[in-house]
Enzyme design. Structure first.
Site, mmCIF file in Angstrom:
data_model
loop_
_atom_site.group_PDB
_atom_site.id
_atom_site.type_symbol
_atom_site.label_atom_id
_atom_site.label_comp_id
_atom_site.label_asym_id
_atom_site.label_seq_id
_atom_site.Cartn_x
_atom_site.Cartn_y
_atom_site.Cartn_z
ATOM 1 N N GLU A 99 -8.095 3.516 -6.048
ATOM 2 C CA GLU A 99 -8.867 2.940 -4.945
ATOM 3 C C GLU A 99 -10.359 2.886 -5.276
ATOM 4 O OE1 GLU A 99 -9.325 0.910 -2.807
ATOM 5 O OE2 GLU A 99 -8.585 1.650 -0.894
ATOM 6 N N ARG A 143 0.843 -1.190 0.000
ATOM 7 C CA ARG A 143 0.000 0.000 0.000
ATOM 8 C C ARG A 143 0.878 1.238 0.000
ATOM 9 N NH1 ARG A 143 -4.000 -0.660 4.894
ATOM 10 N NH2 ARG A 143 -4.499 1.483 4.306
ATOM 11 N N HIS A 144 0.302 2.354 -0.390
ATOM 12 C CA HIS A 144 0.997 3.637 -0.282
ATOM 13 C C HIS A 144 1.377 3.896 1.177
ATOM 14 C CE1 HIS A 144 -2.705 5.187 1.515
ATOM 15 N NE2 HIS A 144 -3.352 4.549 0.553
ATOM 16 N N ASN A 152 -5.378 9.190 5.977
ATOM 17 C CA ASN A 152 -5.260 8.063 6.915
ATOM 18 C C ASN A 152 -5.207 8.584 8.349
ATOM 19 O OD1 ASN A 152 -3.038 6.055 4.844
ATOM 20 N ND2 ASN A 152 -5.257 6.061 4.955
ATOM 21 N N ARG A 204 -1.088 9.762 -3.492
ATOM 22 C CA ARG A 204 -0.404 9.070 -2.393
ATOM 23 C C ARG A 204 0.430 7.881 -2.871
ATOM 24 N NH1 ARG A 204 -5.934 8.743 -2.036
ATOM 25 N NH2 ARG A 204 -6.977 6.731 -1.754
ATOM 26 N N HIS A 210 -3.683 0.423 -3.252
ATOM 27 C CA HIS A 210 -4.604 0.765 -2.171
ATOM 28 C C HIS A 210 -5.184 -0.517 -1.585
ATOM 29 C CE1 HIS A 210 -4.564 4.954 -3.736
ATOM 30 N NE2 HIS A 210 -4.482 4.338 -4.904
#
Length: 513
Positions: free
Chosen positions: A360, A253-254, A260, A322, A426
């Protein structure tokens, strides 16, 4: 006077209702586009990748299209009837007793396959065996016609003329089967080569006039004949992306994003300070680990402008900020590889490739909200998502089914690509890709754990997929990671565990959809 929309709705006594309700599921992912029944008959000498092709076809059709399919492997029937460990002489066509036993196994698999295809709702069966003679193949077709099942038939012949590839298939796949349990590698290798030689004595390749077929030569050359219909075309297109070479994917994932930290879903925010630190560590991992992966034999030579020898690698991200920021510290050296198809030329290491398919899951009108805000402002939507997370579609947004549909081309590319791939994506997207390669049910995909700061290394092989996880940044190093989803969006058993552990504070600050 034009009637108002409300009055128009009120005068619609027989509305068009769809079975899926308001959150209509794409027909392509629920098997509704395939109406024919198809029997695929594998043909080829041992160790040419037949079982690998059969398994990938079934997995692809089942996961991405919900098309019920099953493999009938004659080798499994032979092991049940005759035992796993038999010598190479057992496969001598001049050995009448052994030939009779093998014929019993072939016919048992054929009977079970025909019984399966006679059931309501099933679509695809694969008869996985060498089927090395014209006589045997005619017998299979005649048996299917006699049953009057109304199925279409097609042959897939796998041919391997590349001795290095053949040797690799034997050592990485065949020697790990039950046939060679507790046998030394050298003895097992020699026995298998002798077994293959027995089949070579009688082998008859497919010829014109056999009907619908595709010949696969060294996973590089494809000869397609008489292919018609949705399912046959879907299978051919997929098979042309397959190969048996070992390859590795690195899913991550980023880094932690600003959303977040706030517990917001979706959006297009930049990385937090912790996210940028993960990006730095990922850049080092890519250079020191991923680019030093053992090269596949499709690369003949590869020179680099760096002192350390590297192999060509790929880098995929989504189009969102991201993921691209997470890739910012990955070095892009120039390599000069020579490929087994004769191609030469410069290669930019980890050349960034942004794919919108990897964006995403879109939360629509809920984009940028926290789950707690969604529960308060849209309680019905919140409840609907917890009830069926796979099929639920956000208002003016997407569902996991929608994402599955747009990831089908990505699956084709992953099956086709031979170089290591680092995919920065994502949570929702990586859940689908992970579930596909790890053999999970589609309904389990929305609950797969894909934590931040972790690289998931997947190495597919003929009978499954190896997994290795590497954490580059401990959770303690982050002030707040924002990874927890609502307890109610987890599988039932896990919900109970979390509720026992956290009876007071339920965290509603997830990183994604």
């Amino acid at each position: 006077m034009t009637p108002s929309p409300s009055s128009q709705i009120a005068t619609n006594p027989t509305p068009h209702l769809i079975p899926e309700g308001e959150n209509a599921t794409p027909l392509e992912v629920v098997g509704s586009t395939a109406t024919d029944k198809l029997v695929i008959i594998m043909v080829g000498l041992p160790a040419t990748g037949k079982t690998h092709i059969a398994k990938r076809i079934c997995r692809f059709l089942d996961f991405f299209h919900d098309i019920p399919s099953q493999i009938f492997n004659v080798g499994d029937y032979r092991r049940q009837l005759c035992g796993a460990q038999v010598s190479a002489d057992f496969f001598d066509h001049g050995n009448e007793e052994a030939l009779a036993q093998r014929t019993v196994a072939c016919d048992a698999a054929l009977r079970d396959m025909m019984e399966f295809m006679g059931r309501e709702g099933v679509r695809v069966a694969i008869y996985d065996a060498t089927n090395s003679t014209k006589e045997r193949r005619k017998h299979i077709i005649a048996s299917l016609d006699e049953k009057k099942l109304g199925v279409k038939k097609m042959f897939i012949e796998s041919i391997c003329t590349d001795e290095k590839l053949l040797d690799q298939n034997i050592k990485t796949v065949k020697l790990s089967t039950p046939d060679y349990k507790d046998m030394s590698e050298e003895d097992a290798y020699n026995d298998f080569k002798a077994r293959r030689a027995q089949y070579e004595k009688v082998y008859e390749p497919l010829t014109d006039g056999c009907g619908a077929s595709i010949k696969v030569v060294d996973c590089r050359k494809f000869i397609v004949s008489n292919i018609r219909g949705y399912l046959q075309l879907k299978v051919v297109h997929f098979v042309m992306n397959l190969h048996t070479l070992p390859r590795t994917f690195y899913l991550t994932r980023h880094g932690q994003s600003e959303y977040n930290v706030l517990g917001k879903i979706g959006g297009d925010s930049s990385l937090s300070p912790a996210g940028r630190e993960y990006a730095r560590r990922l850049g080092k991992f890519a250079k020191d680990v991923i680019s030093k992966t053992t090269p596949s034999h499709h690369i003949i030579s590869h020179d680099s402008d760096q002192d350390d020898e590297e192999i060509p690698c790929r880098l995929w991200t989504s189009t969102l900020r991201r993921t691209q920021e997470t890739a910012q510290f990955i070095p892009h050296n120039m390599l000069y590889p020579e490929w087994d198809n004769g191609d030469k030329g410069p290669w930019m290491q980890f050349r960034p490739m942004a794919k919108r398919n990897l964006d995403e899951l879109y939360a629509g009108t809920c984009d940028g909200f926290t789950y707690k805000e969604i529960e308060q402002m849209f309680p019905e939507e919140f409840a609907a998502r917890q009830k069926d997370k796979l099929a639920y579609r956000y208002p003016r947004g997407e569902s996991y089914y929608d994402v599955t549909l747009r990831l089908e081309p990505i699956a084709h590319e992953l099956e086709r690509t031979r170089e290591p791939i680092l995919m920065i994506g994502h949570q929702g997207i990586l859940r689908i890709i992970y579930a596909y390669f790890m053999g999970l049910e589609r309904r389990d995909a929305p609950y797969v754990s894909i934590p931040l700061n972790t690289i998931i290394q997947l190495t597919p092989h003929a009978y499954g997929c190896h997994e290795k996880r590497t954490c580059l940044m401990d959770k303690k190093e982050m002030l707040k990671d924002g990874q927890d989803e609502p307890v109610t969006s987890m599988p039932r058993d896990e919900k109970k565990e979390r509720m026992r552990e956290e009876p007071i504070d339920i965290v509603f600050n997830p990183p994604s959809c």
